[in-house]
Scaffold this motif. Structure first.
Motif, PDB file in Angstrom:
ATOM      1  N   ASN A   7      43.456 -35.094  47.756  1.00 11.98           N
ATOM      2  CA  ASN A   7      44.561 -35.533  48.597  1.00 11.98           C
ATOM      3  C   ASN A   7      45.736 -35.784  47.653  1.00 11.98           C
ATOM      4  O   ASN A   7      45.816 -36.825  47.001  1.00 11.98           O
ATOM      5  N   TYR A   8      46.627 -34.807  47.543  1.00 11.93           N
ATOM      6  CA  TYR A   8      47.708 -34.891  46.575  1.00 11.93           C
ATOM      7  C   TYR A   8      48.609 -36.099  46.817  1.00 11.93           C
ATOM      8  O   TYR A   8      49.096 -36.730  45.873  1.00 11.93           O
ATOM      9  N   ARG A   9      48.824 -36.423  48.086  1.00 11.00           N
ATOM     10  CA  ARG A   9      49.709 -37.545  48.413  1.00 11.00           C
ATOM     11  C   ARG A   9      49.109 -38.873  47.931  1.00 11.00           C
ATOM     12  O   ARG A   9      49.811 -39.717  47.371  1.00 11.00           O
ATOM     13  N   GLU A  10      47.822 -39.037  48.156  1.00  6.75           N
ATOM     14  CA  GLU A  10      47.163 -40.257  47.691  1.00  6.75           C
ATOM     15  C   GLU A  10      47.165 -40.336  46.168  1.00  6.75           C
ATOM     16  O   GLU A  10      47.365 -41.412  45.585  1.00  6.75           O
ATOM     17  N   GLU A  11      46.941 -39.194  45.511  1.00  9.66           N
ATOM     18  CA  GLU A  11      46.953 -39.167  44.053  1.00  9.66           C
ATOM     19  C   GLU A  11      48.340 -39.518  43.507  1.00  9.66           C
ATOM     20  O   GLU A  11      48.464 -40.213  42.490  1.00  9.66           O
ATOM     21  N   LEU A  12      49.391 -39.040  44.189  1.00  9.46           N
ATOM     22  CA  LEU A  12      50.746 -39.354  43.751  1.00  9.46           C
ATOM     23  C   LEU A  12      51.032 -40.846  43.905  1.00  9.46           C
ATOM     24  O   LEU A  12      51.623 -41.470  43.009  1.00  9.46           O
TER      25      LEU A  12
ATOM     26  N   GLU B 178      49.718 -43.311  26.235  1.00  5.59           N
ATOM     27  CA  GLU B 178      49.227 -43.619  27.581  1.00  5.59           C
ATOM     28  C   GLU B 178      50.383 -43.729  28.585  1.00  5.59           C
ATOM     29  O   GLU B 178      50.222 -43.411  29.764  1.00  5.59           O
ATOM     30  N   THR B 179      51.543 -44.152  28.090  1.00  7.15           N
ATOM     31  CA  THR B 179      52.715 -44.231  28.965  1.00  7.15           C
ATOM     32  C   THR B 179      53.186 -42.834  29.360  1.00  7.15           C
ATOM     33  O   THR B 179      53.474 -42.561  30.530  1.00  7.15           O
ATOM     34  N   LEU B 180      53.276 -41.944  28.385  1.00  7.28           N
ATOM     35  CA  LEU B 180      53.703 -40.575  28.669  1.00  7.28           C
ATOM     36  C   LEU B 180      52.732 -39.891  29.623  1.00  7.28           C
ATOM     37  O   LEU B 180      53.148 -39.155  30.526  1.00  7.28           O
ATOM     38  N   ASP B 181      51.438 -40.132  29.447  1.00  8.89           N
ATOM     39  CA  ASP B 181      50.435 -39.552  30.347  1.00  8.89           C
ATOM     40  C   ASP B 181      50.638 -40.057  31.770  1.00  8.89           C
ATOM     41  O   ASP B 181      50.518 -39.292  32.741  1.00  8.89           O
ATOM     42  N   ALA B 182      50.948 -41.349  31.901  1.00  5.68           N
ATOM     43  CA  ALA B 182      51.141 -41.930  33.232  1.00  5.68           C
ATOM     44  C   ALA B 182      52.368 -41.340  33.920  1.00  5.68           C
ATOM     45  O   ALA B 182      52.341 -41.030  35.123  1.00  5.68           O
ATOM     46  N   TYR B 183      53.432 -41.149  33.171  1.00  8.70           N
ATOM     47  CA  TYR B 183      54.642 -40.546  33.745  1.00  8.70           C
ATOM     48  C   TYR B 183      54.417 -39.070  34.065  1.00  8.70           C
ATOM     49  O   TYR B 183      54.936 -38.557  35.069  1.00  8.70           O
ATOM     50  N   TRP B 184      53.660 -38.395  33.234  1.00 14.69           N
ATOM     51  CA  TRP B 184      53.378 -36.987  33.485  1.00 14.69           C
ATOM     52  C   TRP B 184      52.561 -36.820  34.762  1.00 14.69           C
ATOM     53  O   TRP B 184      52.751 -35.850  35.509  1.00 14.69           O
ATOM     54  N   GLU B 185      51.661 -37.744  35.047  1.00 17.38           N
ATOM     55  CA  GLU B 185      50.889 -37.672  36.294  1.00 17.38           C
ATOM     56  C   GLU B 185      51.806 -37.737  37.506  1.00 17.38           C
ATOM     57  O   GLU B 185      51.557 -37.079  38.519  1.00 17.38           O
ATOM     58  N   VAL B 186      52.859 -38.528  37.416  1.00 12.76           N
ATOM     59  CA  VAL B 186      53.820 -38.600  38.528  1.00 12.76           C
ATOM     60  C   VAL B 186      54.559 -37.281  38.672  1.00 12.76           C
ATOM     61  O   VAL B 186      54.750 -36.778  39.791  1.00 12.76           O
ATOM     62  N   CYS B 187      54.969 -36.699  37.556  1.00  9.53           N
ATOM     63  CA  CYS B 187      55.626 -35.383  37.605  1.00  9.53           C
ATOM     64  C   CYS B 187      54.734 -34.360  38.298  1.00  9.53           C
ATOM     65  O   CYS B 187      55.174 -33.616  39.191  1.00  9.53           O
TER      66      CYS B 187
END
Length: 223
Positions: free
Chosen positions: A6-11, A28-37
């Protein structure tokens, strides 16, 4: 990226992970921001592919840009960001000024990659041409010179779609359009129902006279 995600839930989960997280450049911060992208791109693609809530794509693209511009400062993120922005550019429609921002960011990434690797990318020239076309058409629309707007691709669109007013209201208009079409079957002929509803909504709610692709391309058969 499996289809059963569920892409919306993951976002939404990825966005919550950013709450209170400083832009400190840690791994870990860059990874977290990349997940949002990634989430912004995947949800936007899902909206378009399923013909569902397409009016959210522009907001997702803006969120993507805000996050991606932070990540652009880190060389090892450049290749992934370039692929992601290219995908967002492909699916965004009806927002020429926002698309221009995406194209300009794409060109920035290309130049950064070229500088980082020492190799020139062939894509840079094509992106520059697109940026030039978008800037010219937006300038013409802002001046009201709609007859001078250059068409893109094989099918003509109503030049009014380059106007700032159209860009501001089209997402709200699409909510109304799809509400009118809630009982329509998404099969052959749906495009005509959509265009009819769009013409009606734009005229009655926003005072915009809009011609459909069928009117703009009388020699083309649509189904």
């Amino acid at each position: 990226m499996e289809q059963n995600f569920n892409y919306r839930e993951e976002l939404e989960r990825a966005r919550k992970n950013l709450e209170g997280l400083a832009r400190d450049g840690k791994s870990e911060t860059l990874d977290a921001y990349w997940e949002v992208c990634c989430g912004d791109v995947l949800v936007a693609e899902d909206c378009v592919e399923n013909g569902d809530r397409e009016w959210e794509v522009a907001a997702l693209a803006k969120d993507f840009l805000d996050t991606a511009k932070y990540l652009e400062g880190y060389d090892h993120m450049l290749d992934n960001l370039y692929l992601a922005v290219s995908r967002m550019i492909t699916i965004l429609t009806d927002h020429p000024r926002l698309k221009l921002e995406l194209l300009e960011f794409e060109l920035l990434l290309i130049r950064r990659i070229e500088s980082y690797t020492g190799h020139e990318l062939d894509e840079g020239e094509d992106v520059m041409e697109q940026i030039g076309l978008y800037r010219r058409n937006i300038d013409r629309a802002d001046r009201g010179d709609f007859d001078e707007i250059e068409q893109i691709g094989h099918l003509k669109i109503d030049p009014i779609e380059w106007s700032a007013w159209y860009e501001r209201i089209i997402d709200d208009a699409n909510r109304k359009i799809y509400a009118l079409l809630s009982g329509e079957t998404r099969g052959m002929g749906f495009c005509f129902a959509y265009w009819h509803a769009k013409e009606k909504v734009l005229r009655e709610h926003y005072g915009i006279k809009w011609d459909s692709p069928a009117i703009m391309n009388p020699s083309v058969l649509f189904d």
